[in-house]
Design a protein around this motif. Structure first.
Motif, PDB file in Angstrom:
ATOM      1  N   TYR A  75     -14.879  44.429 -24.197  1.00 51.61           N
ATOM      2  CA  TYR A  75     -14.029  44.521 -22.617  1.00 51.61           C
ATOM      3  C   TYR A  75     -12.582  44.411 -22.600  1.00 51.61           C
ATOM      4  O   TYR A  75     -12.102  43.845 -21.345  1.00 51.61           O
ATOM      5  CB  TYR A  75     -15.114  43.945 -21.555  1.00 51.61           C
ATOM      6  CG  TYR A  75     -16.423  44.563 -21.529  1.00 51.61           C
ATOM      7  CD1 TYR A  75     -16.609  45.580 -20.745  1.00 51.61           C
ATOM      8  CD2 TYR A  75     -17.197  43.568 -22.023  1.00 51.61           C
ATOM      9  CE1 TYR A  75     -18.063  46.049 -20.854  1.00 51.61           C
ATOM     10  CE2 TYR A  75     -18.596  44.238 -22.074  1.00 51.61           C
ATOM     11  CZ  TYR A  75     -18.892  45.180 -21.409  1.00 51.61           C
ATOM     12  OH  TYR A  75     -20.292  45.785 -21.574  1.00 51.61           O
TER      13      TYR A  75
ATOM     14  N   ASN B 225     -21.581  49.168 -16.405  1.00 49.35           N
ATOM     15  CA  ASN B 225     -21.125  47.711 -16.345  1.00 49.35           C
ATOM     16  C   ASN B 225     -20.148  48.004 -15.123  1.00 49.35           C
ATOM     17  O   ASN B 225     -19.768  48.905 -14.302  1.00 49.35           O
ATOM     18  CB  ASN B 225     -20.160  47.470 -17.539  1.00 49.35           C
ATOM     19  CG  ASN B 225     -19.086  48.339 -17.808  1.00 49.35           C
ATOM     20  OD1 ASN B 225     -17.940  47.940 -17.412  1.00 49.35           O
ATOM     21  ND2 ASN B 225     -19.339  49.127 -18.709  1.00 49.35           N
ATOM     22  N   GLU B 226     -19.564  46.674 -14.571  1.00 44.85           N
ATOM     23  CA  GLU B 226     -18.719  46.757 -13.523  1.00 44.85           C
ATOM     24  C   GLU B 226     -17.372  46.818 -13.666  1.00 44.85           C
ATOM     25  O   GLU B 226     -16.401  46.469 -12.780  1.00 44.85           O
ATOM     26  CB  GLU B 226     -19.115  45.345 -12.707  1.00 44.85           C
ATOM     27  CG  GLU B 226     -20.383  45.408 -11.988  1.00 44.85           C
ATOM     28  CD  GLU B 226     -20.568  46.494 -10.887  1.00 44.85           C
ATOM     29  OE1 GLU B 226     -19.878  46.787 -10.272  1.00 44.85           O
ATOM     30  OE2 GLU B 226     -21.554  47.135 -11.222  1.00 44.85           O
ATOM     31  N   LEU B 227     -16.969  46.892 -15.123  1.00 45.98           N
ATOM     32  CA  LEU B 227     -15.351  47.026 -15.119  1.00 45.98           C
ATOM     33  C   LEU B 227     -14.844  48.207 -15.397  1.00 45.98           C
ATOM     34  O   LEU B 227     -13.878  48.597 -15.023  1.00 45.98           O
ATOM     35  CB  LEU B 227     -15.168  46.140 -16.658  1.00 45.98           C
ATOM     36  CG  LEU B 227     -15.470  44.685 -16.363  1.00 45.98           C
ATOM     37  CD1 LEU B 227     -15.411  43.956 -17.693  1.00 45.98           C
ATOM     38  CD2 LEU B 227     -15.094  43.968 -15.152  1.00 45.98           C
ATOM     39  N   TYR B 228     -15.446  49.225 -16.431  1.00 43.45           N
ATOM     40  CA  TYR B 228     -14.909  50.462 -16.421  1.00 43.45           C
ATOM     41  C   TYR B 228     -15.984  51.732 -16.646  1.00 43.45           C
ATOM     42  O   TYR B 228     -17.337  51.343 -16.992  1.00 43.45           O
ATOM     43  CB  TYR B 228     -13.868  50.442 -17.659  1.00 43.45           C
ATOM     44  CG  TYR B 228     -14.255  50.263 -19.026  1.00 43.45           C
ATOM     45  CD1 TYR B 228     -14.535  51.588 -19.867  1.00 43.45           C
ATOM     46  CD2 TYR B 228     -14.417  49.017 -19.782  1.00 43.45           C
ATOM     47  CE1 TYR B 228     -14.910  51.515 -20.995  1.00 43.45           C
ATOM     48  CE2 TYR B 228     -14.870  49.011 -21.008  1.00 43.45           C
ATOM     49  CZ  TYR B 228     -14.992  50.156 -21.786  1.00 43.45           C
ATOM     50  OH  TYR B 228     -15.619  50.207 -22.933  1.00 43.45           O
TER      51      TYR B 228
ATOM     52  N   GLY C  79     -10.628  46.667 -22.680  1.00 44.94           N
ATOM     53  CA  GLY C  79      -9.967  47.972 -21.853  1.00 44.94           C
ATOM     54  C   GLY C  79      -8.712  48.642 -22.647  1.00 44.94           C
ATOM     55  O   GLY C  79      -8.189  49.379 -22.094  1.00 44.94           O
TER      56      GLY C  79
ATOM     57  N   ILE D  12      -9.971  40.717 -22.083  1.00 46.14           N
ATOM     58  CA  ILE D  12     -10.777  41.080 -20.885  1.00 46.14           C
ATOM     59  C   ILE D  12     -10.059  40.257 -19.709  1.00 46.14           C
ATOM     60  O   ILE D  12     -10.132  41.229 -18.605  1.00 46.14           O
ATOM     61  CB  ILE D  12     -12.132  40.672 -21.154  1.00 46.14           C
ATOM     62  CG1 ILE D  12     -12.939  40.803 -20.033  1.00 46.14           C
ATOM     63  CG2 ILE D  12     -12.272  39.165 -21.744  1.00 46.14           C
ATOM     64  CD1 ILE D  12     -14.565  40.703 -20.257  1.00 46.14           C
TER      65      ILE D  12
ATOM     66  N   PHE E  24     -10.922  52.506 -15.116  1.00 49.42           N
ATOM     67  CA  PHE E  24     -11.553  51.349 -14.278  1.00 49.42           C
ATOM     68  C   PHE E  24     -12.506  51.622 -13.271  1.00 49.42           C
ATOM     69  O   PHE E  24     -12.423  52.900 -12.660  1.00 49.42           O
ATOM     70  CB  PHE E  24     -10.132  50.846 -13.457  1.00 49.42           C
ATOM     71  CG  PHE E  24      -9.346  49.814 -14.231  1.00 49.42           C
ATOM     72  CD1 PHE E  24      -9.203  48.447 -14.341  1.00 49.42           C
ATOM     73  CD2 PHE E  24      -8.359  50.501 -15.299  1.00 49.42           C
ATOM     74  CE1 PHE E  24      -8.642  47.620 -15.014  1.00 49.42           C
ATOM     75  CE2 PHE E  24      -7.527  49.703 -15.955  1.00 49.42           C
ATOM     76  CZ  PHE E  24      -7.833  48.240 -15.815  1.00 49.42           C
ATOM     77  N   LYS E  25     -13.371  50.847 -13.118  1.00 53.01           N
ATOM     78  CA  LYS E  25     -14.509  51.093 -12.316  1.00 53.01           C
ATOM     79  C   LYS E  25     -14.032  51.162 -10.624  1.00 53.01           C
ATOM     80  O   LYS E  25     -14.284  52.178 -10.039  1.00 53.01           O
ATOM     81  CB  LYS E  25     -15.441  50.014 -12.457  1.00 53.01           C
ATOM     82  CG  LYS E  25     -16.845  49.998 -11.176  1.00 53.01           C
ATOM     83  CD  LYS E  25     -17.552  51.131 -11.722  1.00 53.01           C
ATOM     84  CE  LYS E  25     -18.987  50.917 -10.948  1.00 53.01           C
ATOM     85  NZ  LYS E  25     -18.964  50.748  -9.466  1.00 53.01           N
TER      86      LYS E  25
ATOM     87  N   PHE F  63      -8.889  42.619 -16.705  1.00 54.69           N
ATOM     88  CA  PHE F  63      -9.995  42.819 -15.753  1.00 54.69           C
ATOM     89  C   PHE F  63     -10.034  41.694 -14.691  1.00 54.69           C
ATOM     90  O   PHE F  63     -10.588  41.750 -13.727  1.00 54.69           O
ATOM     91  CB  PHE F  63     -11.152  43.197 -16.320  1.00 54.69           C
ATOM     92  CG  PHE F  63     -11.268  44.474 -16.893  1.00 54.69           C
ATOM     93  CD1 PHE F  63     -11.278  45.908 -16.171  1.00 54.69           C
ATOM     94  CD2 PHE F  63     -11.380  44.483 -18.321  1.00 54.69           C
ATOM     95  CE1 PHE F  63     -11.446  46.947 -16.828  1.00 54.69           C
ATOM     96  CE2 PHE F  63     -11.607  45.877 -18.759  1.00 54.69           C
ATOM     97  CZ  PHE F  63     -11.486  47.020 -18.193  1.00 54.69           C
TER      98      PHE F  63
ATOM     99  N   LYS G 213      -5.843  48.480 -10.268  1.00 54.15           N
ATOM    100  CA  LYS G 213      -5.956  48.308 -11.914  1.00 54.15           C
ATOM    101  C   LYS G 213      -4.842  47.592 -12.547  1.00 54.15           C
ATOM    102  O   LYS G 213      -3.879  47.543 -11.802  1.00 54.15           O
ATOM    103  CB  LYS G 213      -6.083  49.823 -12.389  1.00 54.15           C
ATOM    104  CG  LYS G 213      -4.842  50.624 -12.485  1.00 54.15           C
ATOM    105  CD  LYS G 213      -5.094  51.847 -13.179  1.00 54.15           C
ATOM    106  CE  LYS G 213      -3.755  52.654 -13.406  1.00 54.15           C
ATOM    107  NZ  LYS G 213      -3.939  54.217 -14.010  1.00 54.15           N
TER     108      LYS G 213
END
Length: 286
Positions: A198, A142-145, A200, A273, A213-214, A277, A257
């Motif tokens: 998400y 995924n693009e978040l973490y 986190g 989320i 974090f991504k 994010f 972040k």
């Protein structure tokens, strides 16, 4: 202005800590008393927003009269007890635990562990190249973490944060036994197909960087991640009216972040989320 009820005062418990008489509030742990006395007892699995799990065993101390070493993070302070935090037995135990952990997983992004390894004279390499290690590629689904379980020490903090202690999503749990134990989604499904919302909050409590974090993961891979060059600014999340506090970590004028103060009475370190994010619009140059 938020007001927090003080509640009833707690009685003080008097006991001996490394030869000195100390007092701690009734119900406090030995680790709480150590921190109040300025004593540095290492710990990895303990978190100030979670119930201790006694998983890492790095914080063990010697209690007079006890057969085994006690985890300071969960052992309640008791009247008249005598505790030694830096005895030869406690130091030897911490040394061995650090050696076992560092020989089996990647602890390069674990804050403080390099200093502890040096302080206790731990030698993770003494088990040889054939020592069993958790070798697993980071999971970027995924693009978040990112989940990098090659750094996971099975402290269970992410499971607790996702479960009944905070989020109540139960998207992850411990699967397998022994050396095959691991943190997993249901049936090992990708995160995008799991119950994850998400938030986190698992990243917030992870002590080793197994969850990140991504943005941080990508910057570390590129060699541009530099915490010494980052600034932190705490503000109020603007997405709704709850009033969650968010701490923005900024490097080179870019938010890299977001965390949340653990002592905040609204969030206790947790976010949704959007709060965790939803910062990319701030620096969208289009």
């Amino acid at each position: 202005m938020t007001t927090v009820p003080l509640g009833l005062p707690r009685r003080l418990v008097e006991f001996t800590l490394d030869g000195e008489t100390v007092r701690a509030p009734e119900g406090a742990t030995v680790l709480d008393a150590c921190r109040a006395a300025g004593k540095d007892v290492p710990t990895l699995c303990e978190g100030d927003t979670l119930t201790p799990k006694n998983a890492c065993r790095v914080c063990v101390v010697e209690v007079e009269g006890a057969r085994t070493l006690a985890p300071a993070c969960s052992r309640p302070a008791e009247p008249g007890m005598s505790v030694r935090t830096d005895s030869e037995r406690a130091r030897h135990s911490r040394k061995l635990v650090l050696e076992l952990l560092a020989s089996s997983v990647d602890m390069s992004t674990t804050p403080g562990v390099a200093g502890w390894i040096e302080e206790y004279g731990a030698e993770p390499g003494r088990f040889g190249e054939d020592a069993a290690r958790v070798e697993e590629d980071p999971r970027v689904d995924n693009e978040l973490y990112v989940r990098d379980y090659g750094k996971c020490i099975l402290c269970y903090k992410c499971v607790d944060a996702c479960g009944e202690q905070w989020q109540n999503t139960f998207a992850i749990a411990v699967a397998g036994r022994g050396f095959d134990a691991r943190i997993s989604t249901e049936h090992g499904a990708p995160l995008t197909e799991s119950a994850c919302v998400y938030c986190g909050n698992c990243i917030e409590v992870c002590p080793t960087g197994a969850l990140s974090f991504k943005s941080e993961f990508d910057m570390r891979a590129a060699g541009t991640w530099d915490e010494s060059a980052q600034t932190e600014t705490t503000t109020v999340c603007a997405y709704c009216g709850v009033g969650c506090n968010v701490t923005l970590h900024v490097q080179d004028n870019e938010i890299v972040k977001v965390t949340s103060p653990h002592d905040n009475p609204v969030t206790h370190g947790n976010l949704c989320i959007k709060g965790r994010f939803g910062f990319t619009h701030v620096q969208n140059r289009d």
